[in-house]
Write an enzyme that holds these catalytic residues in place. Structure first.
Site, mmCIF file in Angstrom:
data_model
loop_
_atom_site.group_PDB
_atom_site.id
_atom_site.type_symbol
_atom_site.label_atom_id
_atom_site.label_comp_id
_atom_site.label_asym_id
_atom_site.label_seq_id
_atom_site.Cartn_x
_atom_site.Cartn_y
_atom_site.Cartn_z
ATOM 1 N N ASP A 1 0.835 -1.199 0.000
ATOM 2 C CA ASP A 1 0.000 0.000 0.000
ATOM 3 C C ASP A 1 0.870 1.249 0.000
ATOM 4 O OD1 ASP A 1 -2.356 -1.420 0.040
ATOM 5 O OD2 ASP A 1 -2.625 -1.283 2.209
ATOM 6 N N ARG B 1 2.561 16.687 -8.336
ATOM 7 C CA ARG B 1 3.686 16.505 -7.425
ATOM 8 C C ARG B 1 3.166 16.037 -6.073
ATOM 9 N NH1 ARG B 1 7.887 16.368 -10.937
ATOM 10 N NH2 ARG B 1 7.691 18.096 -12.440
ATOM 11 N N GLY C 1 -3.745 -5.497 2.552
ATOM 12 C CA GLY C 1 -4.600 -6.637 2.273
ATOM 13 C C GLY C 1 -5.367 -6.953 3.539
ATOM 14 N N GLY C 2 -6.606 -7.450 3.387
ATOM 15 C CA GLY C 2 -7.495 -7.598 4.523
ATOM 16 C C GLY C 2 -6.904 -8.317 5.715
ATOM 17 N N GLY C 3 -6.411 -9.537 5.522
ATOM 18 C CA GLY C 3 -5.891 -10.313 6.638
ATOM 19 C C GLY C 3 -4.669 -9.682 7.273
ATOM 20 N N GLY D 1 -22.039 1.794 8.277
ATOM 21 C CA GLY D 1 -21.313 3.052 8.198
ATOM 22 C C GLY D 1 -21.315 3.792 9.516
ATOM 23 N N GLY E 1 -23.033 2.534 12.754
ATOM 24 C CA GLY E 1 -22.498 1.419 13.528
ATOM 25 C C GLY E 1 -22.666 0.102 12.808
ATOM 26 N N ASP F 1 -11.187 -3.368 8.605
ATOM 27 C CA ASP F 1 -10.199 -4.326 9.096
ATOM 28 C C ASP F 1 -9.961 -4.144 10.594
ATOM 29 O OD1 ASP F 1 -9.824 -5.424 6.546
ATOM 30 O OD2 ASP F 1 -8.337 -3.903 6.026
ATOM 31 N N ALA G 1 -2.834 4.027 7.918
ATOM 32 C CA ALA G 1 -2.681 3.712 9.341
ATOM 33 C C ALA G 1 -3.986 3.114 9.857
ATOM 34 C CB ALA G 1 -2.309 4.959 10.129
#
Length: 315
Positions: free
Chosen positions: A14, A29, A39-41, A229, A232, A259, A296
């Site tokens: 990523d 720029r 990736g999900g896992g 969303g 909740g 995730d 993050a």
């Protein structure tokens, strides 16, 4: 803790960056990119580690980009099991337009898997599923993997006394629609995926709960969680119908919220918490994740503090 295995069949390196404005034509720029293993896992394992949990991340990686991914995983301090993937591991790019705050996400496809390598990967995964543990299959399937792969993995988990949590999209939804995936411990879908599966809008929490109850009744999963969303998430299982609200926090980036939810929820399950308490813990982790930049994920202090703000109610 119950041992946890996360499975990422279609990982990515990523890249996260920003530019003053996104517009066609001129060179844009960008600031120096941040690189993360994605990736999900993988993201679930990263978030689990941040929340104080532990897991083994099984990751399919190949080529030069796969070697870079392995380096990033080592740098993140994750325990990993690498299986060989054909071709090059993919990349994904996230760009923040600084002027508007909008986020643009570019997701590339993974490599094509020939059937002999799918069979080999299936056998390697079966060997490492923890007996009596939890396996989390999260993220998209790469081209070549069967859309009902979760069904065969679920059987492996059942044979080992383990539970399978599925959080995926794309091709696997077709298999769910066709009734070819059953016997899961937990199924989680975001709102768009749930409405795609239902074939109509889900205007409120009660509608989501009705869909989830139908999936439980059909034996798709013992617990079904449907995200809504900012409202909740809704859970239906043996303890009833529940909704946990999201905490009211400033939204910096929604990347990684799903995730982080799965990480918080799975951590609760591994500690023997009731499903509705796992739901609340998951929502706190998701709420914490939207407070962080780019790729993050959640921060432990935020996630622990926000549990009290994620109101739990019966439906």
């Amino acid at each position: 803790m119950t041992p946890i295995l996360t499975i990422t069949l279609n990982p990515a390196v990523d890249l996260d960056t920003a530019t003053p404005q996104v517009a066609p034509g001129p060179k844009l720029r960008c600031r120096a990119p941040r690189m993360d293993p994605g990736g999900g896992g993988i993201n679930v394992s990263r978030a689990l580690a941040e929340l104080g949990g532990d897991s083994v991340a099984l990751v399919a990686a190949g080529g030069g980009m796969g070697a870079l991914l392995v380096q990033l995983l080592e740098r993140a301090g994750l325990r990993t099991r690498i299986i060989e993937a054909p071709g090059e591991t993919r990349q994904s790019v996230s760009v923040i337009e600084e002027g508007s705050g909008k986020q643009f996400r570019f997701i590339f496809p993974g490599p094509d898997w020939p059937q002999d390598q799918v069979a080999r990967a299936r056998a390697e995964i079966a060997e490492i599923v923890p007996r009596g543990g939890l396996a989390v299959l999260s993220g998209s399937h790469p081209p070549g993997f069967p859309d009902d792969f979760a069904a065969s993995l679920g059987q492996v988990c059942n044979d080992r006394g383990a539970g399978l949590m599925l959080d995926t999209s794309g091709a696997a939804l077709r298999a769910l629609k066709a009734g070819r995936i059953t016997g899961l411990a937990v199924l989680r879908l975001d709102r768009e995926e749930a409405e795609d599966l239902a074939g109509h809008d889900l205007p409120d929490a009660a509608a989501s709960a009705d869909l989830a109850a139908g999936l439980v009744d059909r034996g798709v999963a013992r617990i079904v969680v449907l995200a809504r969303g900012a409202e909740g998430s809704v859970l239906v299982g043996e303890t009833g119908r529940w909704q946990a609200g999201a905490a009211n926090v400033p939204v910096v980036s929604r990347t990684g919220a799903g995730d982080s939810f799965v990480a918080g929820f799975t951590l609760g399950l591994s500690r023997g918490d009731a499903p509705e308490l796992c739901l609340r813990r998951g929502m706190a982790a998701a709420s914490a994740a939207v407070m962080t930049d780019g790729t993050a994920l959640c921060r432990r202090d935020d996630a622990e503090r926000l549990i009290a703000d994620c109101t739990l109610s019966r439906l």
